[in-house]
Design a protein around this motif. Structure first.
Motif, short mmCIF file in Angstrom:
data_model
loop_
_atom_site.label_atom_id
_atom_site.label_comp_id
_atom_site.label_asym_id
_atom_site.label_seq_id
_atom_site.Cartn_x
_atom_site.Cartn_y
_atom_site.Cartn_z
N ARG A 38 0.81 -1.21 0.00
CA ARG A 38 0.00 0.00 0.00
C ARG A 38 0.85 1.27 0.00
NH1 ARG A 38 -3.85 -1.14 5.02
NH2 ARG A 38 -1.87 -1.99 5.78
N GLY A 39 2.12 1.15 0.36
CA GLY A 39 2.99 2.31 0.41
C GLY A 39 4.44 1.88 0.55
N PRO A 40 5.36 2.84 0.56
CA PRO A 40 6.78 2.52 0.56
C PRO A 40 7.27 1.88 1.85
CG PRO A 40 6.44 4.88 0.77
CD PRO A 40 5.11 4.28 0.49
N GLY A 41 8.26 1.03 1.72
CA GLY A 41 8.88 0.42 2.90
C GLY A 41 9.41 -0.97 2.61
N GLY A 42 8.48 -1.91 2.35
CA GLY A 42 8.92 -3.30 2.19
C GLY A 42 9.55 -3.79 3.47
N ARG A 43 10.71 -4.41 3.34
CA ARG A 43 11.42 -4.88 4.53
C ARG A 43 12.11 -3.74 5.29
NH1 ARG A 43 14.14 -10.27 1.99
NH2 ARG A 43 14.39 -8.84 0.25
N MET A 44 11.94 -2.51 4.80
CA MET A 44 12.39 -1.32 5.54
C MET A 44 11.18 -0.56 6.08
SD MET A 44 15.48 -0.03 3.05
CE MET A 44 16.06 1.27 4.15
N SER A 45 10.11 -1.27 6.37
CA SER A 45 8.87 -0.64 6.78
C SER A 45 8.93 -0.09 8.20
CB SER A 45 7.71 -1.63 6.70
OG SER A 45 7.39 -1.93 5.36
N THR A 46 8.09 0.92 8.44
CA THR A 46 7.86 1.46 9.78
C THR A 46 6.36 1.42 10.03
OG1 THR A 46 9.78 2.93 9.65
CG2 THR A 46 8.08 3.47 11.28
N ARG A 47 5.97 0.86 11.16
CA ARG A 47 4.54 0.77 11.49
C ARG A 47 4.20 1.76 12.60
NH1 ARG A 47 1.67 -4.98 12.19
NH2 ARG A 47 2.43 -5.00 10.03
#
Length: 309
Positions: free
Chosen positions: A33-42
């Motif tokens: 749904r938006g940028p991040g992937g395995r560099m995601s911030t929740r």
């Protein structure tokens, strides 16, 4: 050329940077749904305000001169900062790990929430099929985890599909917990304690705000053994392990969630990038080189070099 890149993580975006600079028209497609992937911030709302968790990659290092120069640009833009807690050469995105991907994606045509279901040839053009229709492109670059590569490329390059199938990732269960008081532990991280592979006080990273927040990640072996467990059971076990490792009772929990990464830590296929000029089809990603953020960036740059050579 009109080039379609499947996957808008760091590998896909670093490829796009070079290709657009060389005059190609690039569109990226990502199922997230938006940028991040395995560099995601929740983000999780709590009674003490919004809590933030880097629930994928915790930090990265920079060793190659070109990548170090890129990281310096991220730092100058306020998207990255050093984090000595994880090591002398450790960096994090600011104010979250996803800041880096956000910054890179802002310069490109990225179609979020768009999962490419298949790719096929029609004459000289590639046809990319997704839920909303079909996209045509002169060339296709696949920049997704190895486990997602084979289905896309098998009809066109069986050897690449076999390579991807043989390069498996390690899983990781991640628990994100916000507390109503500071955890009574002098350090901001710990490693390799029982079922825990890594745990860190996420709220202590540079540029973070919000309540006391910890990310607790199961070791690869424990995560693999408990991959299909219920999330609540994983939360209970890993928080108990955290309390045992630091030797004190944990404060009251404001909010807690678990995330199962099936493809957390990539394998290594022994390549940098793959490009077939006759097909105009390419592969890039950390799984070709090894499980580091720098590897994803380097693979994308290397593939772009092959395309523009």
């Amino acid at each position: 050329m009109k080039i379609a890149i499947i996957g808008a993580g760091l590998a896909g975006l670093s490829t796009a940077d070079v290709l657009t600079g060389a005059g190609h028209a690039v569109a990226l497609f990502d199922k997230a749904r938006g940028p991040g992937g395995r560099m995601s911030t929740r983000r999780i709302e709590t009674a003490q305000g919004m809590a933030f968790f880097d629930h994928g990659a915790q930090y990265f290092s920079a060793r190659d001169a070109d990548f170090m120069a890129e990281v310096a640009r991220w730092e100058a833009a306020g998207a990255a900062a050093r984090w000595p807690v994880a090591g002398a050469d450790a960096w994090v995105g600011t104010p979250g790990m996803n800041a880096i991907v956000k910054r890179l994606a802002a310069d490109h045509d990225v179609r979020w929430n768009c999962r490419i279901e298949s790719i096929g040839r029609e004459g000289a053009l590639w046809q990319l099929t997704h839920a909303q229709g079909v996209e045509a492109a002169d060339a296709v670059i696949v920049a997704v985890p190895a486990e997602q590569v084979a289905d896309l490329v098998a009809p066109h390059c069986g050897a690449w599909a076999g390579l991807a199938q043989a390069t498996t990732s390690q899983p990781c269960w991640t628990v994100m917990a916000a507390f109503d008081a500071r955890v009574d532990f002098s350090a901001d991280s710990l490693r390799n304690c029982g079922a825990i592979g890594w745990a860190a006080r996420n709220s202590a990273k540079p540029g973070r705000s919000g309540p006391e927040s910890w990310v607790v990640q199961g070791s690869p072996a424990w995560s693999a053994q408990h991959l299909e467990d219920d999330g609540d059971a994983v939360i209970a076990h890993l928080l108990a392990e955290l309390g045992s490792a630091i030797g004190c009772d944990l404060p009251g929990v404001l909010a807690v969630q678990a995330h199962r990464w099936r493809y957390a830590l990539s394998g290594s296929a022994g390549h940098t990038a793959l490009w077939d000029g006759s097909l105009r089809l390419g592969l890039c990603g950390d799984w070709l080189i090894g499980p580091r953020i720098e590897s994803a960036w380097a693979s994308g740059r290397a593939l772009a070099g092959l395309v523009t050579a």
